[in-house]
Design a protein around this motif. Structure first.
Motif, PDB file in Angstrom:
ATOM      1  N   LEU A  22       1.396  54.974  -3.434  1.00  0.00           N
ATOM      2  CA  LEU A  22       0.939  54.140  -4.673  1.00  0.00           C
ATOM      3  C   LEU A  22       0.176  53.127  -4.100  1.00  0.00           C
ATOM      4  O   LEU A  22       0.668  52.343  -3.164  1.00  0.00           O
ATOM      5  N   GLU A  23      -1.015  52.914  -4.691  1.00  0.00           N
ATOM      6  CA  GLU A  23      -1.950  51.898  -4.680  1.00  0.00           C
ATOM      7  C   GLU A  23      -2.075  51.316  -5.983  1.00  0.00           C
ATOM      8  O   GLU A  23      -2.600  51.640  -6.771  1.00  0.00           O
ATOM      9  N   ILE A  24      -1.699  50.009  -6.011  1.00  0.00           N
ATOM     10  CA  ILE A  24      -1.961  49.186  -7.021  1.00  0.00           C
ATOM     11  C   ILE A  24      -3.032  48.017  -6.965  1.00  0.00           C
ATOM     12  O   ILE A  24      -2.930  47.227  -6.070  1.00  0.00           O
ATOM     13  N   THR A  25      -3.846  47.972  -7.597  1.00  0.00           N
ATOM     14  CA  THR A  25      -5.035  47.239  -7.398  1.00  0.00           C
ATOM     15  C   THR A  25      -5.217  46.347  -8.779  1.00  0.00           C
ATOM     16  O   THR A  25      -5.459  46.989  -9.802  1.00  0.00           O
ATOM     17  N   LYS A  26      -5.389  44.866  -8.807  1.00  0.00           N
ATOM     18  CA  LYS A  26      -5.592  44.177  -9.954  1.00  0.00           C
ATOM     19  C   LYS A  26      -7.124  44.249 -10.077  1.00  0.00           C
ATOM     20  O   LYS A  26      -7.621  43.729  -9.364  1.00  0.00           O
ATOM     21  N   VAL A  27      -7.648  44.493 -11.337  1.00  0.00           N
ATOM     22  CA  VAL A  27      -8.948  44.230 -11.605  1.00  0.00           C
ATOM     23  C   VAL A  27      -9.264  43.520 -12.843  1.00  0.00           C
ATOM     24  O   VAL A  27      -9.011  44.085 -13.884  1.00  0.00           O
ATOM     25  N   GLY A  28      -9.334  42.327 -12.895  1.00  0.00           N
ATOM     26  CA  GLY A  28      -9.423  41.509 -13.923  1.00  0.00           C
ATOM     27  C   GLY A  28      -8.079  41.426 -14.765  1.00  0.00           C
ATOM     28  O   GLY A  28      -7.328  40.925 -14.161  1.00  0.00           O
ATOM     29  N   ASP A  29      -8.237  41.861 -15.880  1.00  0.00           N
ATOM     30  CA  ASP A  29      -6.951  41.674 -16.854  1.00  0.00           C
ATOM     31  C   ASP A  29      -6.256  43.371 -16.850  1.00  0.00           C
ATOM     32  O   ASP A  29      -5.563  43.164 -17.707  1.00  0.00           O
ATOM     33  N   ILE A  45      -3.879  55.845 -13.150  1.00  0.00           N
ATOM     34  CA  ILE A  45      -3.776  55.034 -14.280  1.00  0.00           C
ATOM     35  C   ILE A  45      -4.206  53.476 -14.349  1.00  0.00           C
ATOM     36  O   ILE A  45      -4.543  53.128 -13.443  1.00  0.00           O
ATOM     37  N   GLN A  46      -4.416  53.252 -15.713  1.00  0.00           N
ATOM     38  CA  GLN A  46      -4.829  51.905 -15.858  1.00  0.00           C
ATOM     39  C   GLN A  46      -3.871  51.259 -16.664  1.00  0.00           C
ATOM     40  O   GLN A  46      -3.398  51.823 -17.971  1.00  0.00           O
ATOM     41  N   ALA A  47      -3.384  50.094 -16.638  1.00  0.00           N
ATOM     42  CA  ALA A  47      -2.436  49.437 -17.434  1.00  0.00           C
ATOM     43  C   ALA A  47      -2.845  47.823 -17.499  1.00  0.00           C
ATOM     44  O   ALA A  47      -3.392  47.128 -16.611  1.00  0.00           O
ATOM     45  N   PRO A  48      -2.171  46.993 -18.373  1.00  0.00           N
ATOM     46  CA  PRO A  48      -2.677  45.557 -18.661  1.00  0.00           C
ATOM     47  C   PRO A  48      -1.815  45.144 -17.235  1.00  0.00           C
ATOM     48  O   PRO A  48      -0.920  45.420 -16.719  1.00  0.00           O
ATOM     49  N   ALA A  49      -2.567  43.910 -16.786  1.00  0.00           N
ATOM     50  CA  ALA A  49      -2.136  43.190 -15.449  1.00  0.00           C
ATOM     51  C   ALA A  49      -0.596  42.630 -15.798  1.00  0.00           C
ATOM     52  O   ALA A  49      -0.089  42.521 -14.646  1.00  0.00           O
ATOM     53  N   ASN A  50      -0.154  42.233 -16.826  1.00  0.00           N
ATOM     54  CA  ASN A  50       1.082  41.815 -17.068  1.00  0.00           C
ATOM     55  C   ASN A  50       2.096  42.838 -17.333  1.00  0.00           C
ATOM     56  O   ASN A  50       3.167  42.671 -17.488  1.00  0.00           O
ATOM     57  N   ALA A  51       1.652  44.118 -17.353  1.00  0.00           N
ATOM     58  CA  ALA A  51       2.820  45.292 -17.409  1.00  0.00           C
ATOM     59  C   ALA A  51       3.794  45.201 -16.349  1.00  0.00           C
ATOM     60  O   ALA A  51       3.379  44.739 -14.996  1.00  0.00           O
ATOM     61  N   ASP A 110       7.600  49.998 -14.778  1.00  0.00           N
ATOM     62  CA  ASP A 110       7.150  50.860 -15.975  1.00  0.00           C
ATOM     63  C   ASP A 110       5.613  51.623 -15.542  1.00  0.00           C
ATOM     64  O   ASP A 110       5.685  52.605 -15.692  1.00  0.00           O
ATOM     65  N   VAL A 111       5.063  50.817 -15.036  1.00  0.00           N
ATOM     66  CA  VAL A 111       3.575  51.188 -14.455  1.00  0.00           C
ATOM     67  C   VAL A 111       3.960  52.212 -13.389  1.00  0.00           C
ATOM     68  O   VAL A 111       3.241  53.347 -13.441  1.00  0.00           O
ATOM     69  N   ARG A 112       4.733  52.141 -12.576  1.00  0.00           N
ATOM     70  CA  ARG A 112       5.139  53.009 -11.471  1.00  0.00           C
ATOM     71  C   ARG A 112       5.651  54.438 -12.073  1.00  0.00           C
ATOM     72  O   ARG A 112       5.166  55.339 -11.578  1.00  0.00           O
TER      73      ARG A 112
END
Length: 72
Positions: A10-17, A34-40, A44-46
């Motif tokens: 798993l690679e999680i990268t924050k891009v802006g919001d 997938i893309q999700a809100p930064a505050n998710a 849940d995202v995983r």
């Protein structure tokens, strides 16, 4: 396909919001993004990325060995 996934990167990268999550099944090389809100919530995202990867692997198995492109 069994109910559990093993050898997943798993690679999680924050891009802006937003956050971009890539899940790669190491043995087969199947990747989903997938893309999700930064505050998710991370859990849940995983879980969403793993469910999408599970579905992609099921579709990949149904295709058999006939896939377009060339493995380099």
């Amino acid at each position: 396909m069994s109910g559990t996934l093993t050898d997943v990167i798993l690679e999680i990268t924050k891009v802006g919001d937003a956050q971009r999550v890539a899940a790669v099944h190491a043995p087969s090389g199947v990747e989903v993004v997938i893309q999700a809100p930064a505050n998710a919530a991370l859990a849940d995202v995983r879980a969403l990325a793993l469910r999408k990867l599970q579905r992609a692997l099921e579709q990949h198995q149904g295709e058999g060995a006939e896939r377009p492109g060339k493995l380099v």
